[in-house]
Design a protein around this motif. Structure first.
Motif, PDB file in Angstrom:
ATOM      1  N   GLY A 126     191.223  72.423 -75.433  1.00 45.67           N
ATOM      2  CA  GLY A 126     192.518  72.800 -75.983  1.00 45.67           C
ATOM      3  C   GLY A 126     193.571  72.974 -74.909  1.00 45.67           C
ATOM      4  N   ALA A 127     193.198  73.582 -73.795  1.00 43.95           N
ATOM      5  CA  ALA A 127     194.150  73.763 -72.697  1.00 43.95           C
ATOM      6  C   ALA A 127     194.556  72.411 -72.116  1.00 43.95           C
ATOM      7  CB  ALA A 127     193.528  74.643 -71.613  1.00 43.95           C
ATOM      8  N   GLY A 128     193.585  71.508 -71.996  1.00 40.48           N
ATOM      9  CA  GLY A 128     193.890  70.181 -71.474  1.00 40.48           C
ATOM     10  C   GLY A 128     194.837  69.419 -72.389  1.00 40.48           C
ATOM     11  N   LEU A 129     194.602  69.507 -73.705  1.00 39.73           N
ATOM     12  CA  LEU A 129     195.467  68.796 -74.647  1.00 39.73           C
ATOM     13  C   LEU A 129     196.835  69.444 -74.759  1.00 39.73           C
ATOM     14  CD1 LEU A 129     192.863  67.816 -77.373  1.00 39.73           C
ATOM     15  CD2 LEU A 129     194.172  66.266 -75.920  1.00 39.73           C
ATOM     16  N   ALA A 130     196.908  70.759 -74.575  1.00 42.26           N
ATOM     17  CA  ALA A 130     198.212  71.425 -74.550  1.00 42.26           C
ATOM     18  C   ALA A 130     199.034  70.915 -73.363  1.00 42.26           C
ATOM     19  CB  ALA A 130     198.037  72.941 -74.465  1.00 42.26           C
ATOM     20  N   LEU A 131     198.364  70.748 -72.207  1.00 39.64           N
ATOM     21  CA  LEU A 131     199.030  70.196 -71.037  1.00 39.64           C
ATOM     22  C   LEU A 131     199.412  68.740 -71.279  1.00 39.64           C
ATOM     23  CD1 LEU A 131     199.957  70.485 -68.102  1.00 39.64           C
ATOM     24  CD2 LEU A 131     197.607  69.982 -67.380  1.00 39.64           C
ATOM     25  N   TYR A 132     198.520  68.009 -71.921  1.00 37.58           N
ATOM     26  CA  TYR A 132     198.770  66.596 -72.254  1.00 37.58           C
ATOM     27  C   TYR A 132     200.026  66.481 -73.120  1.00 37.58           C
ATOM     28  CZ  TYR A 132     197.200  61.780 -73.373  1.00 37.58           C
ATOM     29  OH  TYR A 132     197.074  60.412 -73.488  1.00 37.58           O
ATOM     30  N   ASP A 133     200.121  67.351 -74.126  1.00 36.86           N
ATOM     31  CA  ASP A 133     201.305  67.346 -74.992  1.00 36.86           C
ATOM     32  C   ASP A 133     202.567  67.684 -74.212  1.00 36.86           C
ATOM     33  OD1 ASP A 133     199.837  66.666 -77.208  1.00 36.86           O
ATOM     34  OD2 ASP A 133     199.721  68.694 -78.023  1.00 36.86           O
ATOM     35  N   SER A 134     202.489  68.684 -73.345  1.00 38.04           N
ATOM     36  CA  SER A 134     203.690  69.114 -72.618  1.00 38.04           C
ATOM     37  C   SER A 134     204.137  68.059 -71.617  1.00 38.04           C
ATOM     38  CB  SER A 134     203.436  70.445 -71.903  1.00 38.04           C
ATOM     39  OG  SER A 134     202.468  70.303 -70.877  1.00 38.04           O
ATOM     40  N   LEU A 135     203.185  67.353 -70.997  1.00 34.57           N
ATOM     41  CA  LEU A 135     203.538  66.291 -70.070  1.00 34.57           C
ATOM     42  C   LEU A 135     204.186  65.103 -70.787  1.00 34.57           C
ATOM     43  CD1 LEU A 135     200.387  66.230 -67.740  1.00 34.57           C
ATOM     44  CD2 LEU A 135     202.671  67.031 -67.132  1.00 34.57           C
ATOM     45  N   GLY A 136     203.974  65.041 -72.116  1.00 30.41           N
ATOM     46  CA  GLY A 136     204.516  63.938 -72.898  1.00 30.41           C
ATOM     47  C   GLY A 136     206.005  64.004 -73.115  1.00 30.41           C
ATOM     48  N   PHE A 137     206.624  65.142 -72.861  1.00 21.92           N
ATOM     49  CA  PHE A 137     208.075  65.233 -72.981  1.00 21.92           C
ATOM     50  C   PHE A 137     208.722  64.586 -71.764  1.00 21.92           C
ATOM     51  CE2 PHE A 137     206.831  68.778 -75.739  1.00 21.92           C
ATOM     52  CZ  PHE A 137     207.623  68.515 -76.851  1.00 21.92           C
ATOM     53  N   SER A 138     209.728  63.779 -71.992  1.00 20.83           N
ATOM     54  CA  SER A 138     210.479  63.190 -70.892  1.00 20.83           C
ATOM     55  C   SER A 138     211.962  63.398 -71.151  1.00 20.83           C
ATOM     56  CB  SER A 138     210.170  61.699 -70.740  1.00 20.83           C
ATOM     57  OG  SER A 138     210.524  60.991 -71.907  1.00 20.83           O
ATOM     58  N   PHE A 139     212.746  63.226 -70.130  1.00 21.22           N
ATOM     59  CA  PHE A 139     214.177  63.503 -70.220  1.00 21.22           C
ATOM     60  C   PHE A 139     214.807  62.650 -71.328  1.00 21.22           C
ATOM     61  CE2 PHE A 139     218.620  62.797 -68.927  1.00 21.22           C
ATOM     62  CZ  PHE A 139     219.043  64.126 -68.898  1.00 21.22           C
ATOM     63  N   GLY A 140     215.406  63.314 -72.326  1.00 17.33           N
ATOM     64  CA  GLY A 140     216.091  62.609 -73.394  1.00 17.33           C
ATOM     65  C   GLY A 140     215.180  62.138 -74.506  1.00 17.33           C
ATOM     66  N   PHE A 141     213.868  62.399 -74.424  1.00 16.79           N
ATOM     67  CA  PHE A 141     212.935  61.936 -75.435  1.00 16.79           C
ATOM     68  C   PHE A 141     212.013  63.062 -75.881  1.00 16.79           C
ATOM     69  CE2 PHE A 141     214.031  57.812 -73.747  1.00 16.79           C
ATOM     70  CZ  PHE A 141     214.003  57.007 -74.881  1.00 16.79           C
ATOM     71  N   THR A 142     211.602  62.988 -77.136  1.00 17.52           N
ATOM     72  CA  THR A 142     210.489  63.805 -77.596  1.00 17.52           C
ATOM     73  C   THR A 142     209.210  63.055 -77.236  1.00 17.52           C
ATOM     74  OG1 THR A 142     210.449  62.745 -79.762  1.00 17.52           O
ATOM     75  CG2 THR A 142     211.880  64.683 -79.512  1.00 17.52           C
ATOM     76  N   ARG A 143     208.066  63.623 -77.575  1.00 13.26           N
ATOM     77  CA  ARG A 143     206.798  62.935 -77.293  1.00 13.26           C
ATOM     78  C   ARG A 143     206.685  61.636 -78.074  1.00 13.26           C
ATOM     79  NH1 ARG A 143     204.577  68.183 -78.088  1.00 13.26           N
ATOM     80  NH2 ARG A 143     204.231  67.559 -80.233  1.00 13.26           N
ATOM     81  N   GLY A 144     207.250  61.641 -79.281  1.00 13.83           N
ATOM     82  CA  GLY A 144     207.109  60.480 -80.150  1.00 13.83           C
ATOM     83  C   GLY A 144     205.860  60.530 -81.000  1.00 13.83           C
ATOM     84  N   VAL A 145     205.002  61.521 -80.772  1.00 12.73           N
ATOM     85  CA  VAL A 145     203.781  61.701 -81.571  1.00 12.73           C
ATOM     86  C   VAL A 145     203.609  63.191 -81.851  1.00 12.73           C
ATOM     87  CG1 VAL A 145     202.652  59.677 -80.549  1.00 12.73           C
ATOM     88  CG2 VAL A 145     202.286  61.923 -79.545  1.00 12.73           C
ATOM     89  N   PRO A 146     202.852  63.556 -82.904  1.00 16.08           N
ATOM     90  CA  PRO A 146     202.604  64.975 -83.175  1.00 16.08           C
ATOM     91  C   PRO A 146     201.786  65.631 -82.061  1.00 16.08           C
ATOM     92  CG  PRO A 146     202.097  63.610 -85.096  1.00 16.08           C
ATOM     93  CD  PRO A 146     202.294  62.682 -83.942  1.00 16.08           C
ATOM     94  N   GLY A 147     201.832  66.956 -82.017  1.00 13.31           N
ATOM     95  CA  GLY A 147     201.012  67.701 -81.076  1.00 13.31           C
ATOM     96  C   GLY A 147     199.573  67.827 -81.557  1.00 13.31           C
ATOM     97  N   HIS A 148     198.702  68.331 -80.691  1.00 14.41           N
ATOM     98  CA  HIS A 148     197.284  68.449 -81.052  1.00 14.41           C
ATOM     99  C   HIS A 148     197.067  69.633 -81.990  1.00 14.41           C
ATOM    100  CE1 HIS A 148     197.338  71.685 -78.063  1.00 14.41           C
ATOM    101  NE2 HIS A 148     196.150  72.051 -78.516  1.00 14.41           N
TER     102      HIS A 148
END
Length: 578
Positions: A126-148
């Motif tokens: 869970g901690a790894g996927l939370a980090l994975y989700d947070s790293l997915g944000f980029s300047f001017g963009f959302t992740r583009g996919v739902p969170g875990h």
């Protein structure tokens, strides 16, 4: 320079024009290699205002770039290796591809991560996927996919009833993205051609042009015509993946980049063989195993083993297939057998060679080098980060040119078919009514061609018989086969059945049942007579037979020897060294 309107075609006439243009004047840059990185370099360079040519010895994306896991992802295992920069970079690219560059070709896909331990594993994953989700944000963009999200075993079984209850204790679901890898490359090349790049397949570089130490271009053999031509360029980019070392030898001496090939084998099984609403990801002793939804199929893979044999046609052995089946069956309530396997394909990852003897530990990061004046080499990396690799390579090209070159803008360049895609998707019922096709057919076409769907529908208007599906591969319309030859650069039957479509791996007959019909459909656009149609079907049949037989062999060496028993319809030549 002529300003074009609409999307460039890559038909036979356009190929001839591209070769003539490349031979007629010195280009700013010529790219060797028509995979995802080479196509990315061509698009990056031409959109910076440079004159560009691209040469591919076989079909576009015929190597690694059509034999991947077909995922656009950050790579959970790289996160576990604490390679945060690589994961962040890949996830930022994922967001760009999903939301701006290619929303018609890249789409979100869910994965279930079954947990097998109680206590420590859930908070760790869970901690790894939370980090994975947070790293997915980029300047001017959302992740583009739902969170875990975390799931109990009961809730996980509702999503994936195929899982054996005793094989896991709970699960976490997360999202990544997938892509039709070969189609993406071809679409990128059409985009580059629209901006003025000259691209041609079945054109093999057999030598380099030199002025003293400086590389000033390449000697090219047109494998279709049997003729040779010189293509002069101020800079040459080698983007040939697992063939990188071969090109370095051609230019003379050992280079700065060394690539080792790692074989990844994937299986396709029918969708009804695994009852699940989500993809699945499993740990293995070496890497991870994916069960990926793919239309009416599942893609299951992959392996990760060193490969030192034929790179044009890496062969999957019985041992490879058994390995994948064994690992996926460890969690399935109803095991798969070899009889369930519709298709098999093997691809080679171009890994930067290091100290490790295990390919799973070699770097997925990329490297750009300028070994001799006039030549840029780019290698390594992964499909998801092709755009970053291309940008770095063209930055090196810019450094070698004695002119000011604008910065990369490909993060703001939608691929052909992306502009207007969402509006057409929203109007798909209207499109179905006006075209006479079922809305499911329109959805299929939109997810392959995006806003270029009108070009396919025009073919159907001109010849209503093209609205029929192929007999024996009814996921695809006859119009798509013709379009592959007229617009998408397909030169041979294998190009159509293996890369413009995926009939060769999505049917139990591996394309044999449609080979004659498909060959007759493309005969007109490609100017074939009856003898060439017969020859194409014969070559394709031999290819399928050799692949099936190779998959019955116990070792890589035996599988490779059998696969090489089927000759190429257009054989490459043995280049002469510098």
């Amino acid at each position: 320079m002529t300003v074009r309107t609409g999307t460039a075609r890559l038909g036979p006439e356009e190929r001839g024009t591209a070769l003539a243009q490349m031979a007629a004047r010195e280009l700013d840059v010529v790219v060797i290699g028509g995979g995802v990185v080479g196509a990315g370099v061509a698009l990056d360079a031409v959109t910076r205002g440079l004159s560009v040519g691209l040469l591919e010895a076989r079909d576009f994306a015929s190597g690694t770039s059509s034999r991947s896991s077909k995922l656009i992802h950050g790579g959970l295992r790289y996160l576990e290796q604490l390679n945060f920069d690589l994961v962040r970079e890949a996830l930022q690219e994922r967001a760009l591809l999903l939301q701006r560059i290619a929303p018609h070709l890249v789409r979100p896909v869910p994965f279930l991560f079954p947990l097998t331990h109680t206590g420590w594993e859930r908070p760790y994953v869970g901690a790894g996927l939370a980090l994975y989700d947070s790293l997915g944000f980029s300047f001017g963009f959302t992740r583009g996919v739902p969170g875990h999200r975390h799931l109990s075993r009961r809730r996980a079984l509702r999503l994936a009833p195929a899982l054996r209850r005793s094989a896991f204790t709970g699960a976490v679901q997360y999202w990544d993205a997938q892509v039709d890898d070969a189609r993406y490359v071809m679409t990128m090349l059409r985009t580059a051609a629209t901006y003025g790049a000259h691209v041609a397949s079945r054109t093999q570089v057999v030598g380099f042009l030199r002025e003293g130490e400086r590389v000033t271009g390449v000697r090219v053999r047109d494998l279709e015509a049997g003729t040779e031509l010189d293509v002069r360029a101020r800079q040459v980019v080698n983007a040939t993946g697992v063939w990188t070392d071969d090109i370095q030898e051609l230019v003379g001496g050992r280079g700065q980049i060394h690539v080792r090939a790692s074989k990844g084998v994937h299986l396709l099984v029918p969708r009804d063989r695994i009852h699940s609403l989500t993809g699945i990801i499993l740990r293995t002793e070496k890497s991870v195993l994916f069960v990926i939804p793919w239309g009416r199929h599942w893609i299951i893979g992959t392996t990760d083993t060193r490969w030192d044999l034929d790179r044009a046609h890496p062969a999957a052995s019985r041992a490879d297939i058994d390995y994948v089946l064994e690992h996926v069956n460890a969690v399935l309530s109803v095991p798969l057998t070899r009889d369930d396997v519709e298709g098999v394909y093997a691809g080679l990852r171009p890994l930067l060679s290091g100290e490790s003897e295990e390919t799973s530990k070699l770097s997925r990061e990329h490297m750009v080098a300028h070994p001799v004046p006039g030549l840029v080499m780019v290698a390594g990396g992964k499909y998801t980060t092709y755009r970053v690799m291309a940008k770095d390579a063209v930055d090196a090209v810019a450094h070698g040119l004695d002119q000011r070159v604008p910065r990369s803008c490909t993060d703001r360049i939608p691929l052909a078919g992306a502009e207007g895609y969402q509006a057409l998707w929203n109007a798909r019922q209207r499109l179905a009514a006006s075209s006479g096709l079922h809305v499911a057919r329109i959805e299929h076409l939109l997810q392959r061609y995006g806003s270029m769907i009108g070009e396919v529908l025009t073919l159907i208007e001109e010849d209503p018989s093209l609205a029929r599906p192929l007999a024996g591969a009814d996921d695809y319309l006859r119009a798509e086969i013709v379009y592959a030859a007229t617009h998408e650069g397909a030169r041979h039957l294998d190009d159509v059945l293996a890369r413009r479509t995926h009939i060769s791996i999505e049917t139990f007959h591996r394309g044999l049942a449609v080979a004659q019909e498909a060959a007759e459909l493309i005969a007109g656009p490609l100017g074939w007579g009856e003898e060439q149609v017969r020859r194409e079907v014969e070559y394709y049949t031999k290819r399928v037979e050799a692949e099936r037989l190779s998959q019955e062999q116990d070792t890589d060496q035996e599988a490779d020897a059998v696969r090489l028993g089927a000759p190429d319809v257009v054989p490459a030549v043995v280049p002469r060294s510098a």
